[in-house]
Design a protein around this motif. Structure first.
Motif, PDB file in Angstrom:
ATOM      1  N   UNK A   1     -13.309 -30.956   4.963  1.00  0.00           N
ATOM      2  CA  UNK A   1     -12.027 -30.633   5.599  1.00  0.00           C
ATOM      3  C   UNK A   1     -11.987 -29.165   6.006  1.00  0.00           C
ATOM      4  N   UNK A   2     -12.473 -28.287   5.128  1.00  0.00           N
ATOM      5  CA  UNK A   2     -12.509 -26.857   5.449  1.00  0.00           C
ATOM      6  C   UNK A   2     -13.433 -26.586   6.629  1.00  0.00           C
ATOM      7  N   UNK A   3     -14.560 -27.297   6.701  1.00  0.00           N
ATOM      8  CA  UNK A   3     -15.486 -27.133   7.824  1.00  0.00           C
ATOM      9  C   UNK A   3     -14.812 -27.543   9.129  1.00  0.00           C
ATOM     10  N   UNK A   4     -14.114 -28.685   9.111  1.00  0.00           N
ATOM     11  CA  UNK A   4     -13.429 -29.139  10.334  1.00  0.00           C
ATOM     12  C   UNK A   4     -12.380 -28.121  10.780  1.00  0.00           C
ATOM     13  N   UNK A   5     -11.640 -27.588   9.820  1.00  0.00           N
ATOM     14  CA  UNK A   5     -10.624 -26.583  10.155  1.00  0.00           C
ATOM     15  C   UNK A   5     -11.281 -25.332  10.719  1.00  0.00           C
ATOM     16  N   UNK A   6     -12.366 -24.898  10.090  1.00  0.00           N
ATOM     17  CA  UNK A   6     -13.052 -23.689  10.538  1.00  0.00           C
ATOM     18  C   UNK A   6     -13.618 -23.861  11.945  1.00  0.00           C
ATOM     19  N   UNK A   7     -14.126 -25.047  12.256  1.00  0.00           N
ATOM     20  CA  UNK A   7     -14.673 -25.301  13.590  1.00  0.00           C
ATOM     21  C   UNK A   7     -13.615 -25.175  14.675  1.00  0.00           C
ATOM     22  N   UNK A   8     -12.375 -25.436  14.313  1.00  0.00           N
ATOM     23  CA  UNK A   8     -11.276 -25.328  15.270  1.00  0.00           C
ATOM     24  C   UNK A   8     -11.004 -23.863  15.621  1.00  0.00           C
ATOM     25  N   UNK A   9     -11.197 -22.960  14.634  1.00  0.00           N
ATOM     26  CA  UNK A   9     -10.829 -21.563  14.819  1.00  0.00           C
ATOM     27  C   UNK A   9     -12.013 -20.630  15.026  1.00  0.00           C
ATOM     28  N   UNK A  10     -13.241 -21.109  14.794  1.00  0.00           N
ATOM     29  CA  UNK A  10     -14.406 -20.226  14.862  1.00  0.00           C
ATOM     30  C   UNK A  10     -15.515 -20.847  15.701  1.00  0.00           C
ATOM     31  N   UNK A  11     -16.449 -19.998  16.129  1.00  0.00           N
ATOM     32  CA  UNK A  11     -17.588 -20.462  16.917  1.00  0.00           C
ATOM     33  C   UNK A  11     -18.701 -21.003  16.020  1.00  0.00           C
ATOM     34  N   UNK A  12     -18.861 -20.402  14.845  1.00  0.00           N
ATOM     35  CA  UNK A  12     -19.895 -20.815  13.904  1.00  0.00           C
ATOM     36  C   UNK A  12     -19.310 -20.884  12.502  1.00  0.00           C
ATOM     37  N   UNK A  13     -19.863 -21.799  11.686  1.00  0.00           N
ATOM     38  CA  UNK A  13     -19.399 -21.989  10.317  1.00  0.00           C
ATOM     39  C   UNK A  13     -20.598 -21.915   9.368  1.00  0.00           C
ATOM     40  N   UNK A  14     -20.521 -21.031   8.392  1.00  0.00           N
ATOM     41  CA  UNK A  14     -21.550 -20.883   7.378  1.00  0.00           C
ATOM     42  C   UNK A  14     -20.968 -21.329   6.036  1.00  0.00           C
ATOM     43  N   UNK A  15     -21.749 -22.071   5.257  1.00  0.00           N
ATOM     44  CA  UNK A  15     -21.340 -22.478   3.913  1.00  0.00           C
ATOM     45  C   UNK A  15     -22.271 -21.813   2.911  1.00  0.00           C
ATOM     46  N   UNK A  16     -21.706 -21.068   1.968  1.00  0.00           N
ATOM     47  CA  UNK A  16     -22.522 -20.529   0.876  1.00  0.00           C
ATOM     48  C   UNK A  16     -22.322 -21.405  -0.351  1.00  0.00           C
ATOM     49  N   UNK A  17     -23.411 -21.637  -1.069  1.00  0.00           N
ATOM     50  CA  UNK A  17     -23.383 -22.525  -2.230  1.00  0.00           C
ATOM     51  C   UNK A  17     -24.148 -21.871  -3.378  1.00  0.00           C
ATOM     52  N   UNK A  18     -23.487 -21.742  -4.526  1.00  0.00           N
ATOM     53  CA  UNK A  18     -24.122 -21.180  -5.717  1.00  0.00           C
ATOM     54  C   UNK A  18     -24.434 -22.327  -6.666  1.00  0.00           C
ATOM     55  N   UNK A  19     -25.722 -22.561  -6.908  1.00  0.00           N
ATOM     56  CA  UNK A  19     -26.120 -23.731  -7.691  1.00  0.00           C
ATOM     57  C   UNK A  19     -27.356 -23.427  -8.530  1.00  0.00           C
ATOM     58  N   UNK A  20     -27.234 -23.630  -9.845  1.00  0.00           N
ATOM     59  CA  UNK A  20     -28.368 -23.486 -10.751  1.00  0.00           C
ATOM     60  C   UNK A  20     -29.051 -24.829 -11.039  1.00  0.00           C
ATOM     61  N   UNK A  21     -28.414 -25.924 -10.710  1.00  0.00           N
ATOM     62  CA  UNK A  21     -28.938 -27.241 -11.084  1.00  0.00           C
ATOM     63  C   UNK A  21     -30.297 -27.490 -10.425  1.00  0.00           C
ATOM     64  N   UNK A  22     -31.161 -28.211 -11.150  1.00  0.00           N
ATOM     65  CA  UNK A  22     -32.498 -28.468 -10.646  1.00  0.00           C
ATOM     66  C   UNK A  22     -32.828 -29.954 -10.675  1.00  0.00           C
ATOM     67  N   UNK A  23     -33.840 -30.302  -9.915  1.00  0.00           N
ATOM     68  CA  UNK A  23     -34.204 -31.716  -9.772  1.00  0.00           C
ATOM     69  C   UNK A  23     -34.871 -32.263 -11.028  1.00  0.00           C
ATOM     70  N   UNK A  24     -35.800 -31.530 -11.582  1.00  0.00           N
ATOM     71  CA  UNK A  24     -36.523 -31.998 -12.762  1.00  0.00           C
ATOM     72  C   UNK A  24     -36.663 -30.893 -13.774  1.00  0.00           C
ATOM     73  N   UNK A  25     -37.864 -30.314 -13.873  1.00  0.00           N
ATOM     74  CA  UNK A  25     -38.112 -29.226 -14.816  1.00  0.00           C
ATOM     75  C   UNK A  25     -38.567 -27.949 -14.107  1.00  0.00           C
TER      76      UNK A  25
END
Length: 386
Positions: free
Chosen positions: A238-262
């Motif tokens: 929803x935030x991406x759709x809103x941002x696309x209405x008001x901006x030319x480009x949309x960047x998402x930053x994601x902070x994640x420590x989770x891992x696939x295996x070991x």
């Protein structure tokens, strides 16, 4: 549409002022300043120890003087976030103090807010070549860190734009049956079974089993599946759709420590799904931070996903003060010196992030996009003085 240029840095665990024009600084500064959009993740709280430490932290109780924001400007950064697992090292008051100091320095702080709506909202950067939106989120956090919605009668709760993740472990049926027998014999699920009988939890299907807080299901091979919470995913979309209405480009930053295996360098399955869904919704790039080392780069539908850029600054053992909780974790008295605290924790320089070379290997990417597609990508390796 004209070409828009981007630079980004990973985790800045910056806990003291930077010395200024050191050898190599100008080259790095020039590289960063190529971007119209110049991002960094400030992995710390920012205040003058004006509040108490939280009962839990992101590992270390981070607190940086507000002047580090001037240093971020000196590097050239014009957009940042403190949306990460350290955002509430000094509880809700520390988070709000951080918001205040960041705002006073002239930065926006997406991903962190006084309500969930504030934390989820895009921040906008106006440049001569176009308007760029940043949406920030974090998947590594304790429940009290997540911002809350406002109701008709009660204000919302300060916190982060949290992305909750469900995990189910798969076992062959024989092993699953064995796990059920162990669970029953030691009564590890007793409390949840009572709650389930009272009707507050749904019945557990035959092909699933609980072991404390862990959920298992029958599968052909042992493994782990992670899924992004659909409510949280919908909020980001929803935030991406809103941002696309008001901006030319949309960047998402994601902070994640989770891992696939070991392997820390491999992002969890839910993260890949999250990143793809963000781009499917219209985001132009995903900038990942979190595990303190480099993770893969993927070009998905002509748009970059940086699963982790590694550390930009790692001053992990430079906090000036620590709450009693941090001393207690190391079985020390709260009056011990900071040197004793860190020597105990790192076992005299033999363990921890500061003593693994891979945690000091990072890059700063520069990329260009035109008509929504990646047209150029360069990576600048940076030296962190291991």
């Amino acid at each position: 549409m004209s070409v828009i240029k981007f630079t980004a840095a990973g985790d800045a665990m910056v806990l003291r002022r930077l010395p200024g024009n050191y050898p190599g600084f100008q080259e790095l500064q020039s590289f960063i300043n190529q971007g119209d959009f110049r991002f960094v993740n400030m992995e710390t709280t920012i205040h003058n120890h004006e509040t108490y430490g939280a009962a839990e932290s992101g590992g270390t109780w981070f607190c940086s003087p507000p002047e580090v924001l001037d240093d971020a400007k000196t590097f050239g950064f014009n957009v940042l976030t403190t949306c990460n697992n350290h955002a509430m090292d000094y509880s809700h008051i520390g988070l709000e103090k951080t918001l205040d100091y960041v705002e006073q320095a002239g930065f926006q702080n997406p991903g962190v807010g006084r309500t969930l709506a504030d934390a989820a909202a895009p921040a906008y950067l106006d440049t001569l070549t176009g308007r760029i939106a940043l949406i920030s989120a974090c998947s590594t956090f304790t429940p009290e860190m997540m911002a809350g919605e406002q109701s008709s009668t009660v204000p919302g709760r300060p916190g982060i734009n949290g992305i909750r993740v469900s995990t189910v472990y798969q076992l062959p049926q024989e092993d699953l049956d064995h796990l059920k027998r162990i669970s029953e014999s030691i009564g590890i699920n007793g409390n949840r079974e009572i709650i389930r009988k009272e009707g507050y939890l749904p019945p557990l299907p035959e092909d699933k089993a609980e072991f404390g807080t862990y959920l298992f299901e029958a599968g052909t091979h042992p493994g782990k599946l992670t899924k992004v919470n659909p409510v949280d995913m919908a909020r980001v979309e929803k935030s991406i759709r809103e941002a696309l209405y008001f901006a030319d480009y949309v960047i998402v930053s994601m902070h994640s420590h989770e891992l696939k295996g070991t392997d820390k360098s491999e992002p969890s399955l839910f993260y890949e799904d999250f990143a793809h869904k963000c781009i499917d919704a219209g985001a132009h790039a995903i900038v990942g931070t979190g595990p303190h080392l480099l993770r893969p780069i993927e070009i998905y539908k002509g748009r970059p996903i940086f699963y982790s850029l590694g550390d930009f600054i790692i001053q992990l053992e430079n906090i000036r003060k620590a709450p009693a909780d941090m001393y207690e974790k190391q079985k020390l008295d709260g009056n011990a010196g900071m040197d004793e605290l860190f020597d105990t924790r790192n076992h005299h320089g033999t363990r921890g992030l500061c003593y693994e070379k891979v945690m000091f290997e990072a890059v700063v990417p520069y990329w260009e996009m035109e008509d929504g597609k990646l047209t150029k990508l360069e990576l600048l390796p940076i030296e962190l003085n291991f």
